[in-house]
Write an enzyme that holds these catalytic residues in place. Structure first.
Site, mmCIF file in Angstrom:
data_model
loop_
_atom_site.group_PDB
_atom_site.id
_atom_site.type_symbol
_atom_site.label_atom_id
_atom_site.label_comp_id
_atom_site.label_asym_id
_atom_site.label_seq_id
_atom_site.Cartn_x
_atom_site.Cartn_y
_atom_site.Cartn_z
ATOM 1 N N GLU A 152 -20.497 -9.948 -9.806
ATOM 2 C CA GLU A 152 -20.727 -11.396 -9.903
ATOM 3 C C GLU A 152 -22.113 -11.559 -10.521
ATOM 4 O OE1 GLU A 152 -18.773 -14.195 -6.419
ATOM 5 O OE2 GLU A 152 -20.335 -12.847 -5.788
ATOM 6 N N ASN A 190 -18.252 -13.931 -1.419
ATOM 7 C CA ASN A 190 -18.675 -13.897 -0.010
ATOM 8 C C ASN A 190 -18.430 -15.218 0.704
ATOM 9 O OD1 ASN A 190 -19.326 -11.241 0.103
ATOM 10 N ND2 ASN A 190 -21.509 -11.521 -0.276
HETATM 11 N N1 3HC Z 1 -17.066 6.874 -3.893
HETATM 12 C C1 3HC Z 1 -16.159 7.320 -4.780
HETATM 13 N N2 3HC Z 1 -14.837 7.089 -4.658
HETATM 14 C C2 3HC Z 1 -14.420 6.412 -3.562
HETATM 15 C C3 3HC Z 1 -15.315 5.939 -2.591
HETATM 16 C C4 3HC Z 1 -16.682 6.198 -2.781
HETATM 17 N N3 3HC Z 1 -17.619 5.773 -1.916
HETATM 18 N N4 3HC Z 1 -14.591 5.295 -1.630
HETATM 19 C C5 3HC Z 1 -13.306 5.363 -1.996
HETATM 20 N N5 3HC Z 1 -13.202 6.043 -3.160
HETATM 21 C C6 3HC Z 1 -11.986 6.315 -3.928
HETATM 22 C C7 3HC Z 1 -11.130 7.366 -3.272
HETATM 23 O O1 3HC Z 1 -11.542 8.661 -3.651
HETATM 24 C C8 3HC Z 1 -9.746 7.029 -3.786
HETATM 25 O O2 3HC Z 1 -9.560 7.574 -5.053
HETATM 26 P P1 3HC Z 1 -8.048 7.863 -5.639
HETATM 27 O O3 3HC Z 1 -7.453 6.518 -5.930
HETATM 28 O O4 3HC Z 1 -8.279 8.668 -6.858
HETATM 29 O O5 3HC Z 1 -7.328 8.579 -4.549
HETATM 30 C C9 3HC Z 1 -9.781 5.519 -3.896
HETATM 31 O O6 3HC Z 1 -11.177 5.143 -3.952
HETATM 32 C C10 3HC Z 1 -9.147 4.860 -2.715
HETATM 33 O O7 3HC Z 1 -9.759 5.367 -1.521
HETATM 34 P P2 3HC Z 1 -8.969 5.940 -0.246
HETATM 35 O O8 3HC Z 1 -7.714 6.613 -0.704
HETATM 36 O O9 3HC Z 1 -9.922 6.732 0.579
HETATM 37 O O10 3HC Z 1 -8.634 4.702 0.645
HETATM 38 P P3 3HC Z 1 -8.007 3.303 0.266
HETATM 39 O O11 3HC Z 1 -6.899 3.428 -0.714
HETATM 40 O O12 3HC Z 1 -7.756 2.670 1.576
HETATM 41 O O13 3HC Z 1 -9.183 2.524 -0.458
HETATM 42 C C11 3HC Z 1 -11.008 1.064 -0.396
HETATM 43 C C12 3HC Z 1 -10.418 2.353 0.143
HETATM 44 C C13 3HC Z 1 -11.301 1.196 -1.879
HETATM 45 C C14 3HC Z 1 -12.307 0.834 0.376
HETATM 46 C C15 3HC Z 1 -9.960 -0.082 -0.164
HETATM 47 O O14 3HC Z 1 -9.548 -0.085 1.175
HETATM 48 C C16 3HC Z 1 -10.505 -1.438 -0.506
HETATM 49 O O15 3HC Z 1 -10.524 -1.856 -1.663
HETATM 50 N N6 3HC Z 1 -10.950 -2.194 0.526
HETATM 51 C C17 3HC Z 1 -11.543 -3.521 0.344
HETATM 52 C C18 3HC Z 1 -12.984 -3.361 -0.079
HETATM 53 C C19 3HC Z 1 -13.646 -4.693 -0.266
HETATM 54 O O16 3HC Z 1 -13.080 -5.764 -0.104
HETATM 55 N N7 3HC Z 1 -14.938 -4.642 -0.610
HETATM 56 C C20 3HC Z 1 -15.767 -5.829 -0.780
HETATM 57 C C21 3HC Z 1 -16.637 -6.013 0.417
HETATM 58 S S1 3HC Z 1 -17.646 -7.426 0.250
HETATM 59 C C22 3HC Z 1 -19.040 -6.853 -0.498
HETATM 60 O O17 3HC Z 1 -19.233 -5.696 -0.730
HETATM 61 C C23 3HC Z 1 -20.053 -7.872 -0.856
HETATM 62 C C24 3HC Z 1 -21.319 -7.689 -0.080
HETATM 63 O O18 3HC Z 1 -22.262 -8.642 -0.562
HETATM 64 C C25 3HC Z 1 -21.132 -7.868 1.417
#
Ligand code: 3HC
Length: 285
Positions: A152, A190
Site C-alpha cells: 500500500e 488494516n
Molecule cells: N518466508 C518465505 N516463504 C514463506 C514464509 C516466509 N516467512 N512464510 C510462508 N512462506 C511460503 C511457504 O514456504 C509456502 O510456499 P509454497 O507455496 O512454495 O509451498 C507458502 O508461503 C505458503 O506457506 P505454508 O504452506 O507454510 O502455509 P499456508 O499455505 O497456510 O500459507 C500464509 C501461510 C502465507 C501465511 C497464509 O496463511 C496467508 O496468506 N495468511 C494470511 C496472511 C495475511 O493476511 N497477512 C496480512 C496481515 S496484516 C499485515 O501484515 C499488515 C500489518 O500492518 C499489521
C-alpha cells in the site's frame, strides 16, 4: 529517480522481511536496529526465510547467498548517509517515528526518499516532522513480507507525484503489486482487516464458540487462508490493539472500540506467535 541503495530501520519481523525483499531483488541494503542482538535476530529471520525458499526451489543456493551478502547491518544511523531510499519499520509509536524522521532528515541526502511502513499512524503527521515532507511516503508491507504481494503506497497530504511514482516503480521491481491510497488512519487493508479481527475476538469474548471454531468457520465460510484469530496471533496482539487504538482515537468513532478480551490478552503478555501463546499455542508454550 533511480533507487539503488536502500536503508531499513528496524530489524523485527517486518523490517527483516523488507530488507530481504530488496536484497533478493538485487538492491544494496543496510538494516539497522538499536541493539546488536536485534540485528542478529533479523538476519537469522532472513536466513530462515531464504532457506525455506531455496528448499522449495523458489531461489537458487547461489542467489540466496548473494542476497544475504547484500544486507549489511548497523546499530547507528550514520551509514544511511548515502541511501536513496529509507524504509522505517520501528515500533508503532508516533513520537518514536517522528523523532526518527527528524534524525534521518539530518543524516540522509536531501533527495533521499523517507518511507514509513507504519500500519495505521497518519503518514501526514510523520511527514510534518521532516523538513522534506514532500519526500515522505507510506510504504506498507504485509506479513509475511516474502509471500504477500501487496504494497500500500500511502500518499500523505504533502507527498509529491514524483515520490509516489518512484515508490510504485521500486515496489514492482521487488516483485510486489503496489496500490496508491490517500492517507487516512489504517489506510484500507488494516481498517477493514483489523476491524474484522476485533469482531472475531468479540465473538470469542461473548462465548459464541471456541477459537478453533471461529477460525474454521471463517476459513470455510469466507475462504480466508487462515482464521482471524490465527491471523491476529501472526500479526501480534499488541500490534492489533495498537491499530485499533489508532483507529478509535483517529476517527473518534465507537465502532473501532478494542475488544476487552484483546486488551486483557495484551495485559497478560499473550501476544501471539512471538510469545508462544495468543489465541492459540505455539511451540512448547
Ligand atoms: N518466508 C518465505 N516463504 C514463506 C514464509 C516466509 N516467512 N512464510 C510462508 N512462506 C511460503 C511457504 O514456504 C509456502 O510456499 P509454497 O507455496 O512454495 O509451498 C507458502 O508461503 C505458503 O506457506 P505454508 O504452506 O507454510 O502455509 P499456508 O499455505 O497456510 O500459507 C500464509 C501461510 C502465507 C501465511 C497464509 O496463511 C496467508 O496468506 N495468511 C494470511 C496472511 C495475511 O493476511 N497477512 C496480512 C496481515 S496484516 C499485515 O501484515 C499488515 C500489518 O500492518 C499489521
Amino acid at each position: 529517480m533511480e533507487i539503488q541503495k536502500v536503508g531499513v530501520v528496524g530489524a523485527g519481523v517486518m523490517g527483516s522481511g523488507i530488507a530481504q525483499a530488496f536484497a533478493v531483488a538485487g538492491y544494496d541494503v543496510i538494516m539497522a536496529d538499536i541493539k546488536e542482538e536485534f540485528v542478529a535476530k533479523g538476519l537469522a529471520t532472513v536466513q530462515k526465510s531464504l532457506d525455506r525458499m531455496a528448499a522449495r526451489d523458489k531461489i537458487t543456493a547461489a542467489d540466496k547467498d548473494a542476497a544475504l551478502a547484500r544486507i549489511r547491518t548497523t546499530t547507528t544511523l550514520d551509514p544511511f548517509a548515502d541511501r536513496d531510499l529509507m524504509v522505517e519499520a520501528v515500533l508503532e509509536e508516533e513520537e518514536l517515528k517522528r523523532t526518527l524522521f527528524r534524525e534521518l532528515d539530518v543524516i540522509c541526502r536531501g533527495d533521499a526518499i523517507l518511507a514509513t511502513n507504519t500500519s495505521s499512524i497518519s503518514v501526514t503527521k510523520i511527514a510534518a516532522a521532516s523538513r522534506r515532507p514532500e519526500r515522505v511516503v507510506g510504504m506498507h508491507f504485509f506479513n509475511p513480507v516474502p509471500v504477500m504481494k501487496l504494497v500500500e503506497i500511502i500518499r500523505a497530504l504533502q507527498t509529491s507525484d514524483e515520490v509516489c511514482a518512484t515508490i510504485d516503480e521500486v515496489s514492482r521491481a521487488i516483485g510486489k503489486t503496489p496500490h496508491t491510497i490517500k492517507d487516512s488512519y489504517g489506510f484500507v487493508v488494516n481498517r477493514v482487516l483489523i476491524l474484522m479481527i476485533n469482531e472475531a475476538i468479540n465473538c470469542l469474548y461473548e462465548g459464541l464458540t471456541e477459537p478453533e471454531e471461529i477460525d474454521a468457520v471463517m476459513r470455510l465460510g469466507a475462504n480466508h487462508p487462515m482464521g482471524p484469530l490465527a491471523l491476529a496471533d501472526l500479526i501480534g496482539l499488541d500490534v492489533v490493539l495498537n491499530i485499533m487504538g489508532t483507529l478509535y482515537d483517529g476517527f473518534d468513532d465507537p465502532k473501532y472500540r478494542p475488544s476487552p478480551l484483546l486488551k486483557q490478552m495484551v495485559d497478560a503478555g499473550y501476544l501471539g506467535r512471538k510469545t508462544g501463546r495468543g489465541f492459540h499455542k505455539y511451540g512448547d508454550a
